[in-house]
Design a protein around this motif. Structure first.
Motif, short mmCIF file in Angstrom:
data_model
loop_
_atom_site.label_atom_id
_atom_site.label_comp_id
_atom_site.label_asym_id
_atom_site.label_seq_id
_atom_site.Cartn_x
_atom_site.Cartn_y
_atom_site.Cartn_z
N ASP A 1 22.61 30.87 21.75
CA ASP A 1 21.73 30.33 20.72
C ASP A 1 21.15 28.97 21.08
OD1 ASP A 1 21.76 32.43 18.98
OD2 ASP A 1 23.48 31.70 17.84
N ILE A 2 21.83 28.23 21.93
CA ILE A 2 21.33 26.91 22.30
C ILE A 2 19.96 27.03 22.99
CG2 ILE A 2 22.41 26.70 24.56
CD1 ILE A 2 23.16 23.80 23.67
N LEU A 3 19.74 28.14 23.69
CA LEU A 3 18.44 28.39 24.31
C LEU A 3 17.60 29.34 23.45
CD1 LEU A 3 19.57 28.94 28.00
CD2 LEU A 3 18.50 26.91 27.04
N HIS A 4 18.20 30.45 23.09
CA HIS A 4 17.50 31.52 22.38
C HIS A 4 16.93 31.02 21.05
CE1 HIS A 4 17.13 35.61 20.56
NE2 HIS A 4 16.86 35.93 21.81
N GLY A 5 17.66 30.18 20.36
CA GLY A 5 17.22 29.66 19.06
C GLY A 5 16.04 28.71 19.16
N ARG A 6 15.81 28.13 20.32
CA ARG A 6 14.69 27.18 20.49
C ARG A 6 13.38 27.88 20.83
NH1 ARG A 6 16.83 21.60 22.58
NH2 ARG A 6 18.96 21.75 21.85
#
Length: 181
Positions: free
Chosen positions: A79-84
């Motif tokens: 999520d740290i990447l995917h959420g951005r």
């Protein structure tokens, strides 16, 4: 396009129904473990069957949750990447990574089907003192895997719709309405 939307809606509804029903398996698992603890520590008389039955029910619970989790975005991702990412970028990454999911789930379906067939043909039982049949749980593996595969295909359809600027069906469960725009 309507065929794809109906497919996504039907598969998502099926996995949601199965997921909600399988959630009730937690109740007998809890009661079995509570019974075992009570009999073991209060009565000094443990059973040979409660732990194994609780494990079998938990196995069914975990297997049946796969499609439900995928339909509702419950599987782990970074999520740290995917959420951005913006919705279209997320969809592009998900389309790319779905190839890995399809390879894994396809192999699992292939190998679990032969294992289940062998187990059912022998009416396999466990090797424990209680010796319950295990073939129903082994048969559940390819069934649950097929449900996960169907939901993966539904998610791929939704991701492709987002990627190409089309609005996915609301019941897809994989993206919110604001994500689709």
């Amino acid at each position: 396009m309507r065929v794809f939307s109906r497919y996504v809606e039907a598969v998502t509804a099926l996995n949601n129904r199965i997921g909600h029903l399988s959630a009730f398996l937690v109740i007998p698992i809890f009661l079995l473990l509570l019974l075992e603890v009570g009999l073991r520590y209060l009565a000094g008389s443990p059973t040979v069957w409660t732990n194994e039955l609780a494990q079998m029910l938990f196995g069914a619970y975990v297997l049946l949750a796969g499609g439900f989790l995928l339909a509702n975005g419950g599987h782990a991702n970074v999520d740290i990447l995917h959420g951005r990412f913006r919705p279209r970028q997320r969809a592009a990454v998900d389309v790319f990574t779905s190839t890995l999911m399809f390879a894994f789930v396809g192999a699992l379906l292939y190998f679990s089907s032969s294992m289940a067939w062998e187990s059912v043909s022998r009416l396999e039982h466990s090797m424990s003192a209680w010796n319950p049949p295990v073939w129903p749980l082994r048969l559940l593996i390819p069934i649950a895997t097929a449900l996960l595969l169907l939901q993966g295909l539904a998610k791929l359809i939704v991701d492709l719709q987002v990627l190409f600027g089309r609005t996915p069906p609301q019941s897809a469960g994989t993206l919110s309405a604001e994500d689709a725009s």
